[in-house]
Design a protein around this motif. Structure first.
Motif, PDB file in Angstrom:
ATOM      1  N   ASP A   1       5.834  -4.453  -3.873  1.00 49.39           N
ATOM      2  CA  ASP A   1       5.912  -3.100  -3.303  1.00 49.39           C
ATOM      3  C   ASP A   1       4.617  -2.770  -2.544  1.00 49.39           C
ATOM      4  N   ARG A   2       3.497  -3.096  -3.154  1.00 47.31           N
ATOM      5  CA  ARG A   2       2.196  -2.793  -2.547  1.00 47.31           C
ATOM      6  C   ARG A   2       1.982  -3.612  -1.266  1.00 47.31           C
TER       7      ARG A   2
ATOM      8  N   ALA B   1      -5.596 -10.553   0.199  1.00 46.36           N
ATOM      9  CA  ALA B   1      -5.852 -10.828   1.620  1.00 46.36           C
ATOM     10  C   ALA B   1      -5.585  -9.573   2.458  1.00 46.36           C
ATOM     11  N   LEU B   2      -4.495  -8.897   2.173  1.00 50.10           N
ATOM     12  CA  LEU B   2      -4.150  -7.701   2.953  1.00 50.10           C
ATOM     13  C   LEU B   2      -5.092  -6.541   2.657  1.00 50.10           C
ATOM     14  N   GLU B   3      -5.456  -6.405   1.394  1.00 42.93           N
ATOM     15  CA  GLU B   3      -6.344  -5.284   1.036  1.00 42.93           C
ATOM     16  C   GLU B   3      -7.726  -5.453   1.641  1.00 42.93           C
ATOM     17  N   THR B   4      -8.243  -6.681   1.617  1.00 45.02           N
ATOM     18  CA  THR B   4      -9.638  -6.910   2.032  1.00 45.02           C
ATOM     19  C   THR B   4      -9.753  -7.509   3.440  1.00 45.02           C
TER      20      THR B   4
ATOM     21  N   LEU C   1       1.388  -2.172   2.517  1.00 49.86           N
ATOM     22  CA  LEU C   1       0.180  -2.521   3.284  1.00 49.86           C
ATOM     23  C   LEU C   1       0.533  -3.140   4.634  1.00 49.86           C
ATOM     24  N   LYS C   2       1.573  -3.961   4.653  1.00 48.92           N
ATOM     25  CA  LYS C   2       1.995  -4.573   5.935  1.00 48.92           C
ATOM     26  C   LYS C   2       2.315  -3.488   6.950  1.00 48.92           C
ATOM     27  N   ALA C   3       3.066  -2.467   6.508  1.00 49.13           N
ATOM     28  CA  ALA C   3       3.446  -1.386   7.426  1.00 49.13           C
ATOM     29  C   ALA C   3       2.207  -0.598   7.859  1.00 49.13           C
ATOM     30  N   GLU C   4       1.330  -0.293   6.891  1.00 43.29           N
ATOM     31  CA  GLU C   4       0.118   0.490   7.211  1.00 43.29           C
ATOM     32  C   GLU C   4      -0.779  -0.217   8.216  1.00 43.29           C
ATOM     33  N   LYS C   5      -0.884  -1.543   8.088  1.00 39.49           N
ATOM     34  CA  LYS C   5      -1.869  -2.290   8.880  1.00 39.49           C
ATOM     35  C   LYS C   5      -1.245  -3.041  10.053  1.00 39.49           C
ATOM     36  N   ASN C   6       0.027  -2.843  10.306  1.00 40.74           N
ATOM     37  CA  ASN C   6       0.750  -3.614  11.327  1.00 40.74           C
ATOM     38  C   ASN C   6       0.483  -5.123  11.139  1.00 40.74           C
TER      39      ASN C   6
END
Ligand code: 13P
Ligand code: SF4
Length: 345
Positions: free
Chosen positions: A48-49, A312-315, A53-58
């Protein structure tokens, strides 16, 4: 208070709340045959997270067919074999590309998108084929065989691709080699792929001693044993297997080629002579078919997990870099593979 908010967000987002359960229910439907219900509360909050994040960060996640089902079916936006991932990497509009695959795939994505951020969730996701040859080895071979074109498997470093005339994958090897129109071709570094390709083309192939540590483990006796214990089983193999293994099988193709075969022919009992997770991913799509699963794990592919994709997505790490001078030359080899090319033109 940002710190408090961030901590709170992490704590709540990684719990199996009723919201997470609702958001991911349609994904669990896809994988319930291959992921036990008891494991879902661990995977679902990360899934879910990651998807938020994918949507938030394109960002886009490219997932190889060897990823485990919770990655392949639940967070990857584009899945496929090495060829499909290279093509998708060349076309994506995303700002960030996360490669759920091994390092050479991430490097290929970077070569095709020098201005984009390309992330690999674990820097140890290597490949025995990519490690089997260096750019210096290729330069020596070119000096030894002047005028003979060099085809390198995509399972190579950017440095090696930069020395090649054109790349190939297991999906297009014969077509690329034959398309060069020369009497001899140097094909690197997978000896078995080269020997299997040599049976499909008219020209002579000079090869190298590289091996995939996953596919070289299968033996002809394994295939005969499988047929004895599973009468009527249809055997599909990857061309990184030895020619002796390929000779015992009913069909040989890239990972995507094997999936297409299953989709078209729906063999009631089937075995995929390749990396373990492929069977789980295909079984999730074809629950009515019986998959026999004597497989070998790729320890490099298995270094990619939901937890390090999330990290990877968070940082926005671990970023893959390719020397621009190398990338320009390597890109020519990959582009020629994608768009088609005749030697000398
Ligand atoms: P393909 O997906 O291109 O068949 O490659 C298999 C492989 O071993 C990738 O590491
Ligand atoms: Fe490399 Fe073989 Fe693993 Fe593919 S399966 S990444 S070719 S070691």
């Amino acid at each position: 208070m940002n710190v408090v908010n961030t901590t709170h967000r992490a704590a709540t987002a990684l719990s199996f709340t009723s919201e997470v359960e609702r958001n991911t229910a349609h994904l669990y439907e896809k994988v319930k045959k291959v992921i036990p219900a008891v494991e879902w509360p661990v995977f679902a909050p990360m899934i879910d997270r990651i998807n938020r994040l994918k949507a938030e960060k394109n960002a886009v996640i490219l997932g190889h067919n060897y990823m485990t089902p919770e990655i392949f079916h639940c967070v990857a936006d584009i899945t496929g074999d090495s060829l499909a991932l290279a093509r998708s990497a060349a076309k994506t509009e995303a700002d960030i590309i996360v490669m759920a695959g091994v390092h050479f795939m991430a490097e290929t994505a970077k070569i095709m998108n020098p201005s984009k951020k390309v992330l690999i969730p674990n820097s140890g996701a290597g490949c025995t084929l990519a490690e089997a040859i260096t750019a210096e080895d290729v330069r020596k071979l070119k000096a030894q065989y002047p005028g003979v074109p060099v085809v390198t498997y995509v399972n190579t470093s950017a440095d090696v691709k930069a020395e090649a005339d054109i790349c190939c994958t297991s999906a297009n090897a014969a077509q690329i080699v034959e398309g060069l129109g020369t009497p001899r071709v140097i094909m690197l570094p997978d000896e078995y792929l080269a020997l299997n390709t040599a049976k499909q083309v008219k020209c002579e192939i000079i090869t190298w001693k590289g091996r995939c540590m996953v596919h070289e483990q299968f033996s002809p006796a394994d295939i005969r044993g499988l047929r004895e214990t599973n009468p009527g089983v249809v055997v599909l193999a990857h061309p990184e297997c030895s020619p002796e293994v390929v000779a015992e099988c009913d069909f040989t193709g890239s990972t995507a080629g094997m999936i297409d075969y299953v989709a078209k022919n729906k063999p009631p009992k089937v075995v995929l002579i390749t990396e373990c997770s492929m069977s789980d991913n295909v079984a999730a799509d074809f629950p009515e078919l019986d998959f026999v699963k004597p497989c070998n794990l790729c320890p490099f592919m298995k270094r990619i997990e939901l937890s390090n994709i999330l990290h990877a997505l968070e940082t926005e790490t671990i970023e893959v870099h390719v020397d621009p001078a190398i990338a320009v030359r390597a890109r020519v080899s990959v582009e020629r593979m994608i768009t088609g090319w005749k030697y000398g033109t």
